[in-house]
Design a protein around this motif. Structure first.
Motif, PDB file in Angstrom:
ATOM      1  N   ARG A  58       0.979  -1.342  -0.127  1.00  0.00           N
ATOM      2  CA  ARG A  58      -0.012   0.189  -0.194  1.00  0.00           C
ATOM      3  C   ARG A  58       0.986   1.338   0.129  1.00  0.00           C
ATOM      4  N   ASP A  59       1.902   1.166  -0.905  1.00  0.00           N
ATOM      5  CA  ASP A  59       2.909   2.314  -0.965  1.00  0.00           C
ATOM      6  C   ASP A  59       2.991   3.184  -2.286  1.00  0.00           C
ATOM      7  N   LEU A  60       2.111   3.927  -2.373  1.00  0.00           N
ATOM      8  CA  LEU A  60       1.779   4.487  -3.713  1.00  0.00           C
ATOM      9  C   LEU A  60       3.138   5.351  -4.081  1.00  0.00           C
ATOM     10  N   GLY A  61       3.801   5.921  -3.066  1.00  0.00           N
ATOM     11  CA  GLY A  61       4.802   6.579  -3.519  1.00  0.00           C
ATOM     12  C   GLY A  61       6.001   5.752  -4.162  1.00  0.00           C
ATOM     13  N   THR A  62       6.276   4.868  -3.442  1.00  0.00           N
ATOM     14  CA  THR A  62       7.550   3.936  -3.799  1.00  0.00           C
ATOM     15  C   THR A  62       6.971   3.476  -5.453  1.00  0.00           C
ATOM     16  N   SER A  63       5.571   3.058  -5.608  1.00  0.00           N
ATOM     17  CA  SER A  63       5.286   2.553  -7.033  1.00  0.00           C
ATOM     18  C   SER A  63       5.575   3.457  -7.814  1.00  0.00           C
ATOM     19  N   LEU A  64       5.059   4.584  -7.626  1.00  0.00           N
ATOM     20  CA  LEU A  64       5.186   5.750  -8.738  1.00  0.00           C
ATOM     21  C   LEU A  64       6.663   6.103  -8.994  1.00  0.00           C
ATOM     22  N   ILE A  65       7.679   6.282  -8.066  1.00  0.00           N
ATOM     23  CA  ILE A  65       8.956   6.533  -8.146  1.00  0.00           C
ATOM     24  C   ILE A  65       9.656   5.263  -8.991  1.00  0.00           C
ATOM     25  N   PHE A  66       9.324   4.104  -8.402  1.00  0.00           N
ATOM     26  CA  PHE A  66       9.727   3.164  -9.112  1.00  0.00           C
ATOM     27  C   PHE A  66       9.458   2.768 -10.693  1.00  0.00           C
ATOM     28  N   PHE A  67       8.334   3.002 -10.984  1.00  0.00           N
ATOM     29  CA  PHE A  67       8.097   2.769 -12.453  1.00  0.00           C
ATOM     30  C   PHE A  67       8.242   4.142 -13.303  1.00  0.00           C
ATOM     31  N   GLY A  68       8.162   5.343 -12.759  1.00  0.00           N
ATOM     32  CA  GLY A  68       8.468   6.364 -13.405  1.00  0.00           C
ATOM     33  C   GLY A  68       9.870   6.759 -13.808  1.00  0.00           C
ATOM     34  N   VAL A  69      10.911   6.144 -13.008  1.00  0.00           N
ATOM     35  CA  VAL A  69      12.349   6.138 -13.089  1.00  0.00           C
ATOM     36  C   VAL A  69      12.590   5.329 -14.403  1.00  0.00           C
TER      37      VAL A  69
END
Length: 602
Positions: free
Chosen positions: A245-256
């Protein structure tokens, strides 16, 4: 010439280090002034221990500067001062908030009355020491290229470890808690390790990923078999979003990954495909996962927490953050004169940004964001100056990771995107975040050192050009190749070209004679192979027959004095080297030739 260029480069590098030292002194002075200003506003007294704090911070900064001067002398002079300023200013904000939290929660007896600044100061020393160890012991950034898959395996283990934690913190599973040890947030280290892996993987696979596929609505999409890595990263990011349930890590992980993929392939279709997958996955998970759904609802309707709706399923923090930012107006209330502590514990995590907005106003928010932008820009500038693909992708990925984390935190606090719970880099309390971000600073320093060394310190000496042999026009008449002397001693260049039984009459001007056997100016000669020559009607085409005079690059040859290289050969530019003797081609074009003359002893 070489020694002069190297000396100029070293002098410029030393000037950069002096600029860095001056900026470090300025950063420490600004942070100490912030401590004094906040303490005067809160207590009308100077902060206790100011001298010790200033000396310890100054000693740490001097040690960092000396390490960079010795082991990364060509590094960018702004990266270290920017990191020092952000870390020091974060200590100012935490110390200011500790005073208000202690007064507000003394009667309640909860953990919020415990100070956060001393722990953050300790982690600052640990983080800077770890960064200096990386700068000293890692000789070159390509050292990490050998261990990209090891780092990837370790990153996946760290990323999955919080799933097995028996408890969560504030609705998300981002921390690992071991008995007798402080908890830490592994996703901060995963951010750095996964960026190194992406740089190594994309460097090896960029040609396959750049292949064109089908066109859909005017956009060239990648081939299906090459979209596998993107789908795999997308699935992993969704699993993180679902189970942790970690929205920030998921966005950073995929965005990078998408940013680095675009830099490696220069394909806009990857960006469009990545955005569609990110939005689609977030929409599905935000609908079915209660914690993420609550964050989305709080983002869409932040005031529903208060009457008359009284929706207790959402958090009050988004609305309180908007009130705090609105109170600051243009110049803020002043350090120590606001009430950012009303937001509760979040004032020392991602909502520490509201302290800046309330007490320094829009001007302070803009200044801090510009510091982040400048640090990101120096990382991207480092990527432009590097010559190896791995370094370029690594510098770009680290800069993108920092930019995305600042965006999701600031956007969540200001209501632009849903809250993610990520820590604001360098400013928010948290040892894991501070340590990971200082490791990122160390990597950028090593990368910028390689970039600056390439630009300022030439390693390879420039070879002196070899003497060029005289052209036929510069030689004495008796040494002209293929020339024949007439009765009057004049040379006849057409004598070497005479064929058949025809006769020609020489002239003093050196032009080709006329007569039954005279050479036809439009006929093929033996100077060049035929390129694009159309045979006359009734004459069979001979592919090997030489025709008109041509240059090595297909255009008309304009130098009739060029040295003759024999039939079916093409004159090539010597670039300062002696011309190469003729070699047989055997019908397969010119063989590989050395720019040096053959050894007559062989």
């Amino acid at each position: 010439m070489q020694s002069t260029a190297r000396g100029d480069g070293r002098r410029l590098a030393a000037r950069h280090r002096n600029i860095e030292l001056g900026l470090l002194a300025l950063a420490v002075a600004v942070c100490l002034a912030g401590h004094i200003d906040a303490s005067l506003a809160l207590t009308d007294k100077l902060p206790p221990g100011l001298l010790v704090h200033g000396l310890s911070l100054g000693a740490l900064v001097v040690a960092a500067h000396l390490a960079v001067r010795r082991f990364a002398p060509y590094a960018d002079p702004l990266i270290l001062p920017l990191g020092v300023f952000l870390s020091g200013f974060g200590l100012v904000l935490l110390d200011r908030l500790d005073f208000s939290y202690k007064a507000a929660h003394a009667a309640k007896g909860d953990y919020q009355k415990l100070p956060a600044a001393p722990s953050q100061l300790m982690w600052t020393f640990i983080a800077v020491a770890a960064a200096l160890a990386l700068i000293v012991f890692v000789k070159h950034h390509r050292f990490f290229q050998r261990y990209v898959y090891v780092l990837m395996a370790g990153a996946l283990v760290l990323l999955a470890a919080p799933v097995f934690s028996p408890t969560d913190s504030f609705g998300a599973k981002r921390w690992i808690k071991l008995p007798g040890l402080p908890s830490f947030e592994p996703d901060e280290f995963v951010k750095v390790a996964i960026t190194i892996f992406f740089a190594g993987y994309l460097m090896a696979s960029r040609d396959a990923l750049a292949l064109a596929g089908r066109k859909v609505w005017g956009m060239t999409l990648p081939r299906g078999r090459h979209a596998g890595p993107v789908l795999a990263i997308w699935v992993v990011s969704l699993l993180v979003l679902i189970f942790e349930r970690d929205l920030g890590t998921s966005l950073i992980f995929f965005g990078v990954f998408i940013v680095m993929l675009y830099v490696a392939t220069e394909r806009t279709s990857w960006v469009v495909l990545g955005l569609l997958m990110a939005v689609g996955g977030a929409a599905v998970v935000g609908t079915v996962e209660p914690h993420v759904h609550g964050r989305v609802e709080a983002w869409l309707h932040p005031l529903n927490y208060f009457p008359p709706v009284n929706d207790q399923a959402i958090s009050a923090q988004p609305a309180e953050a908007l009130f705090s930012l609105g109170t600051g107006h243009m110049t803020g209330t002043g350090l120590g004169s606001g009430r950012p502590w009303l937001i509760g514990f979040a004032g020392r995590s991602d909502f520490i940004f509201t302290t800046i907005g309330e007490e320094l106003g829009l001007a302070g928010v803009t200044a801090i964001l510009l510091v982040y932008v400048l640090l990101i820009q120096r990382g991207l500038r480092t990527a432009v100056g590097l010559t190896d693909p791995f370094g370029k992708l690594l510098a770009t990925g680290l800069s993108a990771a920092l930019a995305l984390q600042v965006f999701v935190v600031v956007g969540g606090v200001s209501g632009l995107v849903p809250l993610t719970g990520k820590a604001l880099p360098f400013l928010a309390a948290g040892g894991s975040s501070l340590l990971a971000n200082w490791l990122m600073i160390a990597l950028l320093i090593k990368l910028s050192d390689s970039s600056g060394r390439t630009a300022l310190d030439p390693v390879q000496p420039t070879p002196e050009p070899l003497p060029v042999q005289a052209t036929p026009a510069q030689r004495p008449a008796a040494e002209q190749p293929g020339s024949a002397s007439g009765p009057d001693g004049s040379t006849d260049p057409t004598a070497a070209l005479g064929t058949g039984t025809g006769t020609g009459t020489g002239s003093g001007s050196g032009t080709i004679g006329t007569g039954p056997g005279a050479a036809d100016p439009g006929a093929p000669t033996e100077l060049r192979p035929a390129y694009g020559h159309t045979p006359a009607a009734g004459v069979p085409a001979d592919p090997g027959a030489p025709t008109e005079l041509r240059s090595p690059y297909g255009g008309p040859h304009t130098d009739p004095q060029a040295p003759y290289r024999g039939p079916h050969t093409e004159p090539q530019a010597s670039y300062g080297y002696p011309p190469v003797p003729d070699q047989p081609t055997h019908g397969y074009g010119l063989p590989p030739q050395s720019p040096f003359p053959p050894d007559p002893a062989r």
